[in-house]
Design a protein around this motif. Sequence first.
Motif, PDB file in Angstrom:
ATOM      1  N   GLY A 338      70.491 -65.997  42.475  1.00  0.00           N
ATOM      2  CA  GLY A 338      69.807 -65.559  41.262  1.00  0.00           C
ATOM      3  C   GLY A 338      69.514 -64.084  41.198  1.00  0.00           C
ATOM      4  O   GLY A 338      68.998 -63.594  40.186  1.00  0.00           O
ATOM      5  N   SER A 339      69.831 -63.336  42.259  1.00  0.00           N
ATOM      6  CA  SER A 339      69.578 -61.896  42.210  1.00  0.00           C
ATOM      7  C   SER A 339      70.691 -61.206  41.421  1.00  0.00           C
ATOM      8  O   SER A 339      71.869 -61.467  41.624  1.00  0.00           O
ATOM      9  N   ALA A 363      67.029 -57.556  39.114  1.00  0.00           N
ATOM     10  CA  ALA A 363      66.358 -58.815  38.799  1.00  0.00           C
ATOM     11  C   ALA A 363      66.284 -59.657  40.067  1.00  0.00           C
ATOM     12  O   ALA A 363      67.308 -59.973  40.680  1.00  0.00           O
ATOM     13  N   LYS A 364      65.073 -60.030  40.461  1.00  0.00           N
ATOM     14  CA  LYS A 364      64.890 -60.852  41.657  1.00  0.00           C
ATOM     15  C   LYS A 364      65.112 -62.318  41.318  1.00  0.00           C
ATOM     16  O   LYS A 364      64.974 -62.729  40.158  1.00  0.00           O
ATOM     17  N   PRO A 365      65.454 -63.124  42.316  1.00  0.00           N
ATOM     18  CA  PRO A 365      65.677 -64.549  42.060  1.00  0.00           C
ATOM     19  C   PRO A 365      64.483 -65.197  41.378  1.00  0.00           C
ATOM     20  O   PRO A 365      63.339 -65.015  41.801  1.00  0.00           O
ATOM     21  N   GLN A 367      63.194 -64.555  38.490  1.00  0.00           N
ATOM     22  CA  GLN A 367      62.445 -63.731  37.547  1.00  0.00           C
ATOM     23  C   GLN A 367      62.905 -63.973  36.109  1.00  0.00           C
ATOM     24  O   GLN A 367      64.058 -64.308  35.852  1.00  0.00           O
ATOM     25  N   MET A 497      71.437 -69.526  36.413  1.00  0.00           N
ATOM     26  CA  MET A 497      70.937 -68.354  35.694  1.00  0.00           C
ATOM     27  C   MET A 497      71.067 -68.586  34.202  1.00  0.00           C
ATOM     28  O   MET A 497      71.974 -69.290  33.761  1.00  0.00           O
ATOM     29  N   THR A 527      66.807 -67.345  37.436  1.00  0.00           N
ATOM     30  CA  THR A 527      66.769 -65.987  36.894  1.00  0.00           C
ATOM     31  C   THR A 527      67.174 -66.053  35.434  1.00  0.00           C
ATOM     32  O   THR A 527      68.224 -66.611  35.095  1.00  0.00           O
TER      33      THR A 527
END
Length: 578
Positions: A338-339, A363-365, A367, A497, A527
């Motif tokens: 998800g990053s 974008a962090k996992p 978020q 995502m 994410t």
Amino acid sequence: MKKKNTMRKLLRYLKKYWLLLILSLLFAALTVAMTLYLPILIGQAVDLIVAPGQVEFSIIARLLLKMGILIGATALSQWIMNACNNRITYRTVRDIRSDAFARLEILPLRYIDAHSYGEIVSRMIADVDQFADGLLMGFTQFFTGVLTIVGTLLFMLWMNPLITLVVVVITPVSLFVASFIARKTYAMFKEQSAARGGQTGIIDEMVGNQKVVQAFGYQERAQGRFDEVNERLRKCSLRAIFFSSITNPSTRFVNSLVYAGVCVAGALSAVHGGISVGQLTSFLSYANQYTKPFNEISGVVTELQNALACADRIFELIEETPQTPEPADAKTLTDPDGSVALEDVSFSYVPEQHLIEHFDLAAKPGQRIAIVGPTGCGKTTIINLLMRFYDVDSGCIRVSGEDIRDLTRGSLRTSYGMVLQDTWLKTGTIRENIVMGKPDATDEEVIAAAKASHAHGFIRRLPQGYDTPITEDGGGLSQGQKQLLCITRVMLCLPPMLILDEATSSIDTRTEIKIQEAFNRLMQGRTSFIVAHRLSTIREADVILVMKDGHIIEQGNHRTLLEKNGFYAELYRSQFDI
């Protein structure tokens, strides 16, 4: 030169059917040989009728039987030849259309955005049909025509070289006429095909947007645009047809000269005992058969000009530069964490108009990243780059630490669930539209996804429920219902995502609140990138990116951005009149 290139490309397609080509040529030769042998039998029969009471009926009967068998064998041979030609033509057309559609599937969106849909459709449908007609006529008439000319010349030389000389002397005039017209018509038919494509583009545009046309009173201007391109098509079609239509009378005039020359020379020779009356009859038949293919070939030549002009346009599409190919060692994205990171990304649709410059985002996992800003600031462009619908001009985008240019497009896009403001449905049932991303979904899974998106209620009220057929524009569904179906697709797939680009723009406030609750459940641990104009929908986002002119000018959550009292706060207050 361009025609030669087009012919070479066409021959590459025909090469696959070399066996059918050989069979076609063999039966064409057989048809011509039997057709040319018939006048000899007729001449022999004429010579057997000397005077009243001096007719060899028994021999004539045998000749008539032989003629009947010959005519039947000629018809069978011609049928087989035409069957071969039909197979060659329509298999070639099938291959060209398949290649054109396959190329369309891998063309970059940049090409699709730069060409009207109608013009592309015109190339794949109308131009290929025109090409098929010209190709079929070429096979059925060109080969037999050339063989007939050669065959009749040989037979006439065998019968009387002197009379044959009359024919050969006048022949180049016909060839000159056909050549002159062929040079003129190619460019005209090319212009006609382009005008037809433009006309199809306007019709497609107006039919697809008829509500907007009528709502804004655009009918007269639309009619004006159509009349302009229609008049242009009329003019170039008239020029092309005029030049192609003078081919037949011109060659017929030359052919009449040939026939008259043979009549005079043959009659003089018969009077002086050079040939018999039966041989003169055969010779006149040959002269007629010799000149007839010139009419057919000249007609074929003009049709071939049209066919080659249309083929040139379809080959242009087939040879368009495809999207950047995936590297041979492209990785498959599996279990993304998800990053997502955009590192010094720059991009513009038009080189001289800068849009996004030196853009950075991490974008962090898990978020929720909301992207807001005025129209044209680059919000949807970011989405296009994340999905790799367009490639960045510089910098790179990483998913789970991998540069997306090193990943297969299929695995990258499968990892995202996307709901856009513009809905897209295909012709089929409601269920078929929902399971597009997960064809093996069970009925229970489909219903659960529809309930989560609050689409189950209106689907159940449809005449056939989930099996109700709809067209590509959604038929009798409202814009909100169509958007609910698109949301259901994502609810069914549960991707790691999410991309939501104005995903609830066409939905009433009450349903939107329920869907936001469903989205909140869906986004847990995923994410998510949310593009929204209605700022009320992104209050719970972890990070809000405020964009302007391709740059991030503010960043933070809803509360901190309001406290900054900057551009975001100004946008928020303008919406809620605070």
